[in-house]
Scaffold this active site. Structure first.
Site, PDB file in Angstrom:
ATOM      1  N   GLY A  14     -22.363   4.830  -5.155  1.00  0.00           N
ATOM      2  CA  GLY A  14     -23.471   5.691  -5.560  1.00  0.00           C
ATOM      3  C   GLY A  14     -24.099   6.402  -4.372  1.00  0.00           C
ATOM      4  O   GLY A  14     -24.122   5.874  -3.266  1.00  0.00           O
ATOM      5  N   GLY A  79     -13.113   4.026 -10.309  1.00  0.00           N
ATOM      6  CA  GLY A  79     -11.703   4.063  -9.969  1.00  0.00           C
ATOM      7  C   GLY A  79     -11.317   3.195  -8.793  1.00  0.00           C
ATOM      8  O   GLY A  79     -11.042   3.691  -7.710  1.00  0.00           O
ATOM      9  N   GLY A 117     -19.555  -3.567  -2.714  1.00  0.00           N
ATOM     10  CA  GLY A 117     -18.328  -3.352  -3.461  1.00  0.00           C
ATOM     11  C   GLY A 117     -17.390  -2.386  -2.760  1.00  0.00           C
ATOM     12  O   GLY A 117     -16.183  -2.635  -2.643  1.00  0.00           O
ATOM     13  N   SER A 118     -17.945  -1.273  -2.286  1.00  0.00           N
ATOM     14  CA  SER A 118     -17.131  -0.287  -1.570  1.00  0.00           C
ATOM     15  C   SER A 118     -16.553  -0.881  -0.294  1.00  0.00           C
ATOM     16  O   SER A 118     -15.384  -0.643   0.048  1.00  0.00           O
ATOM     17  CB  SER A 118     -17.979   0.943  -1.222  1.00  0.00           C
ATOM     18  OG  SER A 118     -18.374   1.632  -2.389  1.00  0.00           O
ATOM     19  N   ASP A 141     -30.358  -0.526  -3.430  1.00  0.00           N
ATOM     20  CA  ASP A 141     -30.667  -1.887  -3.899  1.00  0.00           C
ATOM     21  C   ASP A 141     -30.997  -2.837  -2.753  1.00  0.00           C
ATOM     22  O   ASP A 141     -31.579  -3.900  -2.986  1.00  0.00           O
ATOM     23  CB  ASP A 141     -29.483  -2.451  -4.683  1.00  0.00           C
ATOM     24  CG  ASP A 141     -29.014  -1.524  -5.789  1.00  0.00           C
ATOM     25  OD1 ASP A 141     -29.846  -0.777  -6.332  1.00  0.00           O
ATOM     26  OD2 ASP A 141     -27.811  -1.541  -6.099  1.00  0.00           O
ATOM     27  N   ARG A 176     -54.472   2.386 -20.773  1.00  0.00           N
ATOM     28  CA  ARG A 176     -53.145   1.976 -21.201  1.00  0.00           C
ATOM     29  C   ARG A 176     -52.524   0.971 -20.236  1.00  0.00           C
ATOM     30  O   ARG A 176     -52.933   0.847 -19.084  1.00  0.00           O
ATOM     31  CB  ARG A 176     -52.211   3.190 -21.266  1.00  0.00           C
ATOM     32  CG  ARG A 176     -52.462   4.102 -22.447  1.00  0.00           C
ATOM     33  CD  ARG A 176     -51.622   5.353 -22.330  1.00  0.00           C
ATOM     34  NE  ARG A 176     -51.745   6.196 -23.513  1.00  0.00           N
ATOM     35  CZ  ARG A 176     -51.421   7.481 -23.554  1.00  0.00           C
ATOM     36  NH1 ARG A 176     -50.949   8.071 -22.470  1.00  0.00           N
ATOM     37  NH2 ARG A 176     -51.549   8.165 -24.670  1.00  0.00           N
ATOM     38  N   ARG A 185     -29.982  -2.957  -9.446  1.00  0.00           N
ATOM     39  CA  ARG A 185     -28.865  -3.781  -9.876  1.00  0.00           C
ATOM     40  C   ARG A 185     -29.376  -5.195 -10.135  1.00  0.00           C
ATOM     41  O   ARG A 185     -30.313  -5.369 -10.913  1.00  0.00           O
ATOM     42  CB  ARG A 185     -27.722  -3.724  -8.856  1.00  0.00           C
ATOM     43  CG  ARG A 185     -26.380  -4.061  -9.450  1.00  0.00           C
ATOM     44  CD  ARG A 185     -25.200  -3.715  -8.578  1.00  0.00           C
ATOM     45  NE  ARG A 185     -25.207  -4.365  -7.284  1.00  0.00           N
ATOM     46  CZ  ARG A 185     -24.119  -4.526  -6.535  1.00  0.00           C
ATOM     47  NH1 ARG A 185     -22.962  -4.085  -6.958  1.00  0.00           N
ATOM     48  NH2 ARG A 185     -24.203  -5.120  -5.356  1.00  0.00           N
ATOM     49  N   ARG A 277     -47.064   2.528 -22.396  1.00  0.00           N
ATOM     50  CA  ARG A 277     -46.118   3.616 -22.168  1.00  0.00           C
ATOM     51  C   ARG A 277     -45.117   3.191 -21.091  1.00  0.00           C
ATOM     52  O   ARG A 277     -45.445   2.421 -20.184  1.00  0.00           O
ATOM     53  CB  ARG A 277     -46.827   4.886 -21.726  1.00  0.00           C
ATOM     54  CG  ARG A 277     -47.749   5.477 -22.781  1.00  0.00           C
ATOM     55  CD  ARG A 277     -46.936   6.084 -23.937  1.00  0.00           C
ATOM     56  NE  ARG A 277     -47.803   6.758 -24.892  1.00  0.00           N
ATOM     57  CZ  ARG A 277     -48.396   6.175 -25.937  1.00  0.00           C
ATOM     58  NH1 ARG A 277     -48.208   4.866 -26.142  1.00  0.00           N
ATOM     59  NH2 ARG A 277     -49.154   6.870 -26.763  1.00  0.00           N
ATOM     60  N   HIS A 283     -32.341   7.887 -11.749  1.00  0.00           N
ATOM     61  CA  HIS A 283     -31.662   8.424 -10.585  1.00  0.00           C
ATOM     62  C   HIS A 283     -32.563   9.230  -9.658  1.00  0.00           C
ATOM     63  O   HIS A 283     -32.117   9.648  -8.575  1.00  0.00           O
ATOM     64  CB  HIS A 283     -30.464   9.266 -11.027  1.00  0.00           C
ATOM     65  CG  HIS A 283     -29.316   8.436 -11.519  1.00  0.00           C
ATOM     66  ND1 HIS A 283     -29.321   7.843 -12.747  1.00  0.00           N
ATOM     67  CD2 HIS A 283     -28.157   8.068 -10.927  1.00  0.00           C
ATOM     68  CE1 HIS A 283     -28.205   7.157 -12.922  1.00  0.00           C
ATOM     69  NE2 HIS A 283     -27.480   7.265 -11.828  1.00  0.00           N
TER      70      HIS A 283
END
Length: 359
Positions: A14, A79, A117-118, A141, A176, A185, A277, A283
């Protein structure tokens, strides 16, 4: 290893603020060594293409990108090359194509910018193909281990904090309960940092359990004190009180976190009765101009990564520790997922300020 002449750089996973600042720093430092830098398009997909897709990077091309969000090279978080989905539905191992692309460009080393992960995928490729790899941690994250800070995190916290600042006024005006759902994550770093900085009354993170009854008791206490509104920040990975993950279905049936803010709004209305609310920041936390801290860290990481190549030190990740850049084995950094420690300073700080965190 002989004299370094050609290095590649790619951004994977990302996007986040600060990636272009890293690219700029790498080009500046590598140019000082007299090296050529090749920016690989769309992460490892650029090395998979034939011919490989890249941009020759010189100072003139990167001089003005320090403050730009996103990545000029493009990226992807889809991928896995070891199990790559093809248009006809086949799943193929395309790792050797990437390694061949590295060789076709005659690269002496490559800098990979990504999250855990990458980095795991890049390291596996490097080990398989004998590629000289150095990595730089980036993720909003902030869940990469060992480094105290990853690129993109500070900007994401700033954006979430500003959102809370803005919600204060509309919450007070309408009496409110305002709920802000943020990314992260499976780690609550954004929520707890922005929650403290933005004056939230409730911070919910996946690392600390909560109960609806105690949450509503906190809101009742504020109301009894004459405080007619409350602010709640919740990490997207927070589960329901019963322990169920709250997910939403995206295109092609992909399940992702999302919706816990609305879940809380519904149960709060039932137990507390307040008009509630929800704002899902989404993003917006990834985009925009990088904060000064992210620019500084990105610059320091980029220079340090090139220096590691010059020293012949590979299979290393640069990291931030004790106000210094250090380097550590990539494997050490990705073996453990870095979540919020329930006994950390920030957790103690939040509790000391009277913020409800759960338990």
């Amino acid at each position: 290893m002989g004299e370094v002449k050609r290095i590649g750089i790619l951004t994977s996973g990302g996007d986040c603020a600060g990636l272009n600042a890293i690219i700029r720093a790498v080009v500046y430092r590598a140019t000082g060594y007299g090296w050529k830098v090749f920016g690989i398009s769309r992460a490892t997909n650029g090395l998979m293409a034939r011919p490989p897709e890249f941009t020759a990077l010189e100072i003139e091309k990167v001089d003005r990108i320090l403050t730009q969000g996103g990545t000029m090279l493009g990226t992807t978080n889809k991928g896995n090359p070891f199990a790559f989905p093809m248009p006809d539905g086949q799943i193929l191992d395309r790792s050797e194509e990437i390694i061949e692309g590295y060789r076709m460009l005659n690269l002496d080393a490559i800098i990979g910018i990504g999250g855990d992960g990458s980095m795991a995928i890049l390291r596996k490729l490097a080990q398989q193909g004998g590629m000289n790899l150095v990595t730089i941690p980036k993720t909003i994250d902030n869940d990469v281990d060992i480094t105290e800070q990853s690129i993109g995190f500070d900007t994401a916290v700033n954006i979430a904090t500003e959102a809370l600042d803005r919600l204060h006024f509309t919450a007070a005006s309408h009496s409110r309960v305002m709920i802000l759902e943020v990314m992260g994550r499976d780690a609550g770093h954004i929520a707890i940092s922005a929650g403290i900085a933005g004056g939230a009354d409730v911070i919910l993170i996946p690392e600390i359990p909560y109960t609806i009854s105690n949450l509503c008791r906190k809101l009742d206490e504020r109301q009894a004190q004459g405080k007619n509104y409350s602010l709640i920040i919740v990490s997207e990975a927070v589960k329901t009180e019963a322990g169920q993950a709250v997910n939403c279905t995206h295109a092609f049936g992909e399940m992702r976190y999302g919706g816990v803010g609305q879940y809380l709004a519904d149960v709060i209305h039932e137990c507390h009765g307040a008009e509630t609310r929800v704002t899902v920041l989404g993003h917006a936390q990834r985009g925009g101009t990088p904060s000064p801290l992210d620019r500084l860290l990105a610059s320091a990481f980029g220079v340090a990564a090139v220096d590691l190549i010059a020293q012949g030190k590979f299979d290393r990740m640069v990291a931030w520790r004790d106000r210094n850049v250090i380097d550590v084995p990539i494997l050490d950094a990705i073996q453990q997922y870095c979540v919020v420690d329930p006994d950390s300073t920030l957790v103690r700080t939040a509790r000391g300020l009277g913020i409800y965190l759960g338990d």
